[in-house]
Design a protein around this motif. Structure first.
Motif, mmCIF file in Angstrom:
data_model
loop_
_atom_site.group_PDB
_atom_site.id
_atom_site.type_symbol
_atom_site.label_atom_id
_atom_site.label_comp_id
_atom_site.label_asym_id
_atom_site.label_seq_id
_atom_site.Cartn_x
_atom_site.Cartn_y
_atom_site.Cartn_z
ATOM 1 N N MET A 129 0.851 -1.302 -0.011
ATOM 2 C CA MET A 129 -0.093 -0.017 -0.308
ATOM 3 C C MET A 129 0.865 1.308 0.036
ATOM 4 O O MET A 129 0.635 2.386 -0.902
ATOM 5 C CB MET A 129 -1.060 0.016 1.062
ATOM 6 N N ARG A 130 1.849 1.296 0.632
ATOM 7 C CA ARG A 130 2.708 2.423 0.944
ATOM 8 C C ARG A 130 3.451 2.517 -0.445
ATOM 9 O O ARG A 130 3.596 3.802 -1.000
ATOM 10 C CB ARG A 130 3.857 2.147 2.059
ATOM 11 N N ASN A 131 4.207 1.538 -0.981
ATOM 12 C CA ASN A 131 4.901 1.964 -2.246
ATOM 13 C C ASN A 131 3.991 2.022 -3.149
ATOM 14 O O ASN A 131 4.431 3.120 -3.950
ATOM 15 C CB ASN A 131 5.581 0.535 -2.598
ATOM 16 N N SER A 132 2.771 1.404 -3.437
ATOM 17 C CA SER A 132 1.998 2.052 -4.477
ATOM 18 C C SER A 132 1.462 3.564 -4.184
ATOM 19 O O SER A 132 1.244 4.488 -5.192
ATOM 20 C CB SER A 132 0.778 1.113 -4.534
ATOM 21 N N SER A 133 1.049 4.013 -2.901
ATOM 22 C CA SER A 133 0.585 5.355 -2.800
ATOM 23 C C SER A 133 1.799 6.386 -3.189
ATOM 24 O O SER A 133 1.568 7.140 -3.731
ATOM 25 C CB SER A 133 0.200 5.467 -1.237
ATOM 26 N N HIS A 134 2.977 5.759 -2.513
ATOM 27 C CA HIS A 134 3.996 6.655 -2.874
ATOM 28 C C HIS A 134 4.328 7.014 -4.289
ATOM 29 O O HIS A 134 4.647 8.138 -4.711
ATOM 30 C CB HIS A 134 5.375 5.807 -2.186
ATOM 31 N N ALA A 135 4.004 5.920 -5.152
ATOM 32 C CA ALA A 135 4.198 5.885 -6.726
ATOM 33 C C ALA A 135 3.320 7.098 -7.144
ATOM 34 O O ALA A 135 3.606 7.999 -8.129
ATOM 35 C CB ALA A 135 4.114 4.632 -7.239
ATOM 36 N N THR A 191 -11.355 10.149 -7.005
ATOM 37 C CA THR A 191 -12.183 9.276 -7.663
ATOM 38 C C THR A 191 -12.597 9.872 -9.302
ATOM 39 O O THR A 191 -13.170 9.252 -9.975
ATOM 40 C CB THR A 191 -13.546 9.026 -7.053
ATOM 41 N N GLY A 192 -12.222 10.978 -9.520
ATOM 42 C CA GLY A 192 -12.484 11.622 -10.748
ATOM 43 C C GLY A 192 -13.928 12.156 -10.695
ATOM 44 O O GLY A 192 -14.568 12.668 -11.574
ATOM 45 N N TYR A 193 -14.652 12.302 -9.488
ATOM 46 C CA TYR A 193 -16.226 12.491 -9.492
ATOM 47 C C TYR A 193 -16.205 14.005 -8.545
ATOM 48 O O TYR A 193 -15.840 14.066 -7.563
ATOM 49 C CB TYR A 193 -17.210 11.562 -8.587
ATOM 50 N N ASP A 194 -17.005 15.085 -9.021
ATOM 51 C CA ASP A 194 -17.104 16.327 -8.639
ATOM 52 C C ASP A 194 -18.457 16.288 -7.731
ATOM 53 O O ASP A 194 -19.391 16.399 -8.353
ATOM 54 C CB ASP A 194 -16.928 17.257 -9.496
ATOM 55 N N PRO A 195 -18.377 16.438 -6.638
ATOM 56 C CA PRO A 195 -19.754 16.390 -5.899
ATOM 57 C C PRO A 195 -20.199 17.863 -5.820
ATOM 58 O O PRO A 195 -21.345 17.994 -5.399
ATOM 59 C CB PRO A 195 -19.494 15.887 -4.388
ATOM 60 N N MET A 278 -4.300 10.414 -13.594
ATOM 61 C CA MET A 278 -5.212 9.417 -13.421
ATOM 62 C C MET A 278 -5.732 9.620 -11.826
ATOM 63 O O MET A 278 -4.938 10.104 -11.142
ATOM 64 C CB MET A 278 -4.498 8.060 -13.428
ATOM 65 N N ASP A 279 -6.955 9.745 -11.776
ATOM 66 C CA ASP A 279 -7.302 9.727 -10.221
ATOM 67 C C ASP A 279 -6.978 8.395 -9.592
ATOM 68 O O ASP A 279 -6.632 7.455 -10.168
ATOM 69 C CB ASP A 279 -8.927 9.801 -10.467
ATOM 70 N N VAL A 280 -6.809 8.629 -8.234
ATOM 71 C CA VAL A 280 -6.248 7.429 -7.479
ATOM 72 C C VAL A 280 -7.356 6.216 -7.484
ATOM 73 O O VAL A 280 -6.558 4.974 -7.584
ATOM 74 C CB VAL A 280 -6.222 8.046 -6.059
ATOM 75 N N LEU A 281 -8.700 6.210 -7.857
ATOM 76 C CA LEU A 281 -9.375 5.271 -7.886
ATOM 77 C C LEU A 281 -9.277 4.394 -9.023
ATOM 78 O O LEU A 281 -8.852 3.094 -9.158
ATOM 79 C CB LEU A 281 -10.849 5.635 -7.953
ATOM 80 N N THR A 282 -9.110 4.805 -10.285
ATOM 81 C CA THR A 282 -8.572 4.415 -11.768
ATOM 82 C C THR A 282 -7.277 3.511 -11.247
ATOM 83 O O THR A 282 -7.218 2.433 -11.711
ATOM 84 C CB THR A 282 -8.547 5.349 -12.826
ATOM 85 N N TYR A 283 -6.292 4.311 -10.721
ATOM 86 C CA TYR A 283 -5.195 3.975 -10.470
ATOM 87 C C TYR A 283 -5.111 2.423 -9.851
ATOM 88 O O TYR A 283 -4.470 1.501 -10.077
ATOM 89 C CB TYR A 283 -4.183 4.761 -9.641
ATOM 90 N N TYR A 284 -5.933 2.399 -8.663
ATOM 91 C CA TYR A 284 -5.999 1.284 -7.851
ATOM 92 C C TYR A 284 -6.924 0.048 -8.526
ATOM 93 O O TYR A 284 -6.498 -1.150 -8.332
ATOM 94 C CB TYR A 284 -6.454 1.391 -6.341
ATOM 95 N N MET A 285 -7.887 0.421 -9.358
ATOM 96 C CA MET A 285 -8.648 -0.317 -10.088
ATOM 97 C C MET A 285 -7.797 -1.226 -10.970
ATOM 98 O O MET A 285 -8.249 -2.360 -11.252
ATOM 99 C CB MET A 285 -9.925 0.081 -10.615
ATOM 100 N N ILE A 307 -9.892 3.819 -0.830
ATOM 101 C CA ILE A 307 -10.109 5.043 -1.230
ATOM 102 C C ILE A 307 -10.801 5.941 -0.066
ATOM 103 O O ILE A 307 -10.262 7.325 0.094
ATOM 104 C CB ILE A 307 -11.278 4.992 -2.302
ATOM 105 N N LEU A 308 -11.487 5.210 0.933
ATOM 106 C CA LEU A 308 -11.990 5.830 2.008
ATOM 107 C C LEU A 308 -10.802 6.317 2.966
ATOM 108 O O LEU A 308 -10.819 7.647 3.318
ATOM 109 C CB LEU A 308 -12.921 4.921 3.039
ATOM 110 N N GLY A 309 -9.598 5.666 3.067
ATOM 111 C CA GLY A 309 -8.663 5.974 3.633
ATOM 112 C C GLY A 309 -7.912 7.265 3.375
ATOM 113 O O GLY A 309 -7.592 8.282 3.899
#
Ligand code: HEM
Length: 503
Positions: A129-135, A191-195, A278-285, A307-309
């Motif tokens: 998780m750390r290495n991927s978030s860092h990237a 997430t790429g979504y604007d509320p 890329m948004d983070v959701l797309t990245y992790y999916m 994503i919640l974290g």
């Protein structure tokens, strides 16, 4: 029957008298600055008396007890806590003996709402998780996406609201505006979504209320026996009721977004793959599981937790920091003028390349986070019994709490003016930003688990500060009370009511 009842009543009254008598004995023996350790109840009464000023009470306690203090909870409740801010202990726990201080089972139980997010996991899963978030957070395209999203939201969302308030002489709650600003920007980035919550119509932001309720519940879980908060959660009463409601709001929002994103990727491919960020959701999916073997991109619950974290990590920390920053500046007009002059001289036109020149602004942000760290404490448990550098012994599964809030105010660490807001303390004689070691300036944590969003935070806070300070004067409403809420994320009890004037 009556005689037996009288007997029980007498035994009960005698027992209470005995407790009160013991209490007085203990109270007399306790040094003045320490809470009394009452029989059965431990130090809980002393803590409850100060719960509304808990951060300052703990600061006083630590200052008076050489920076380490053992709080004794009620008998057999499992709530004993070693509280420390001694920089030698901090460095030892968070860095040099890091392997013995995992998040651990108790932390994971208290913070179960975060599931398998980076904040709640250890070992190989945490490393992936750390290495991927860092990237992604360290990626330059993503950092540009971060600044451009912030600028757009400021120009199209925050500035029109401030302009309207200035023109019509309306008071605004800056804390609420920063919550909205951070919710919109963080959700777009993650997430790429604007509320679209930052608008003059001020729609209700259920997510922000949910985070507040959950963060408060998490705070009180540290002071209660596990069986008790679990029972409260199960029945749905008190702060645990807000916890249940909050989790439902998180699940509902993220379920919708995850479903929509999976559909989008299926029908249109991966947005951001051709040079765009890329948004983070797309990245992790779509993450490469040959590289990150422990991540589970096709598991919706895993994606929800991830994503919640990061959403809470980015949103509530920065909105808190911005709120305290503007409050401190409104109480220190000289510092505000210096920042305004620095912006006008060194960044006449907005250009992120000039951010490094705004050293005084950097100092003011550091000073804000020293005094009001968005994450006010850190909770650890030793995997094996250990002795801290100060000589305190900690047994397996003990709660060890580092009060980040108190550490920033220790006179023995920061000097006699520790309570004062002085951005100058961060400026060296040659005019550069002074580096303070992370076990002293702990707002972004220290060691292998230090914050991965520090650079992004400075980028976003400076973007907002430049845009607002250059154009508006902010004045605190007279008599407005400002107190931090007892919570795991520092926020103001009554918001931040201000008036705004166009410069
Ligand atoms: C004022 C802003 C911020 C403050 C004060 C702050 C503070 C912290 C602290 C104290 C921790 C350690 C938490 C723990 O171990 O329980 C942490 C971890 C983390 N932060 Fe931040 N943070 C901020 C902004 C951000 C932002 C904007 C992001 C991401 C975009 C971010 C991402 C993270 C991540 C991913 C971790 C987990 C590191 C790990 O466990 O390895 N933070 N942050």
């Amino acid at each position: 029957m009556m005689a037996m009842n009288m007997g029980l009543l007498e035994i009960f009254i005698t027992f209470i008298c005995f407790l009160v008598f013991l209490g007085f004995l203990y109270h007399k023996k306790t040094p003045k600055h320490l809470p009394t350790n009452w029989p059965v109840l431990g130090m809980l009464p002393g803590l409850l008396v100060h719960v509304n000023r808990i951060y300052d009470a703990i600061t006083d306690l630590l200052e008076a007890s050489h920076m380490t203090f053992c709080f004794i909870g009620p008998w057999h409740s499992g709530t004993d806590i070693l509280i420390t801010v001694d920089p030698a202990n901090v460095r030892y726990i968070l860095s040099s003996n890091f392997d013995n201080y995992p998040k651990g089972m108790e932390f994971q139980e208290i913070f179960e709402v975060l599931g398998e997010s980076i904040f709640n996991v250890d070992s190989e899963l945490w490393e992936d998780m750390r290495n991927s978030s860092h990237a992604i957070f360290g990626n330059q395209d993503f950092q540009r996406f971060w600044v451009s999203t912030s600028v757009n939201k400021l120009k199209q969302g925050l500035v029109p609201i401030l302009a309207n308030a200035a023109e019509k002489n309306i008071l605004v709650d800056l804390q609420d505006l920063f919550h909205r600003f951070l919710f919109d920007t963080s959700l777009i980035l993650m997430t790429g979504y604007d509320p679209k919550c930052l608008s003059i119509e001020m729609p209700k932001v259920e997510f922000s209320d949910a985070v507040d309720g959950v963060a408060d519940g998490l705070f009180y879980r540290h002071m209660k026996p596990v069986f008790f908060w679990k029972l409260q959660y199960w029945i749905g009463v008190g702060v645990e009721k807000s916890m249940r409601r909050g989790i439902a709001v998180f699940d509902q929002l993220l379920e919708k977004i995850i479903l929509a994103k999976r559909e989008e990727i299926k029908s249109h491919g991966i947005r951001g793959s051709k040079g765009e960020a890329m948004d983070v959701l797309t990245y992790y999916m779509t993450i490469d599981t040959t590289k990150y073997k422990h991540l589970k991109p096709s598991n919706d619950k895993f994606i929800r937790d991830t994503i919640l974290g990061v959403l809470i990590a980015a949103k509530d920390t920065t909105s808190s920091a911005l709120t305290w920053f503007f409050w401190l500046l409104s109480k220190n007009p000289e510092a505000m003028n210096k920042i305004r002059q620095e912006i006008n001289n060194k960044m006449p036109k907005f250009d992120p390349a000039d951010f490094d020149k705004l050293v005084y602004l950097d100092g003011a942000v550091c000073e804000t986070l020293r005094l009001y760290p968005s994450v006010p404490f850190n909770h650890k448990s030793p995997a094996k019994p250990d002795v801290l550098p100060t000589g305190h012994r900690v047994d397996e599964n003990w709660k060890v709490v580092i009060s980040i809030y108190a550490l920033g105010r220790m006179k023995s660490v920061w000097g006699d003016d520790a309570e004062d807001f002085r951005p100058e303390r961060w400026i060296t004689d040659s005019g550069t930003l002074r580096h303070e070691p992370s076990h002293k300036f702990l707002a972004f944590n220290a060691g292998p688990r230090s914050c991965l969003g520090k650079k992004l935070t400075f980028l976003q806070m400076k973007t907002a500060a430049v845009e607002i300070i250059r154009n508006y004067d902010i004045k605190l409403v007279e008599g407005h009370k400002t107190e931090p809420v007892p919570s795991v994320l520092l926020r103001m009890q009554h918001g931040l009511k201000v008036s705004v004037t166009k410069i």
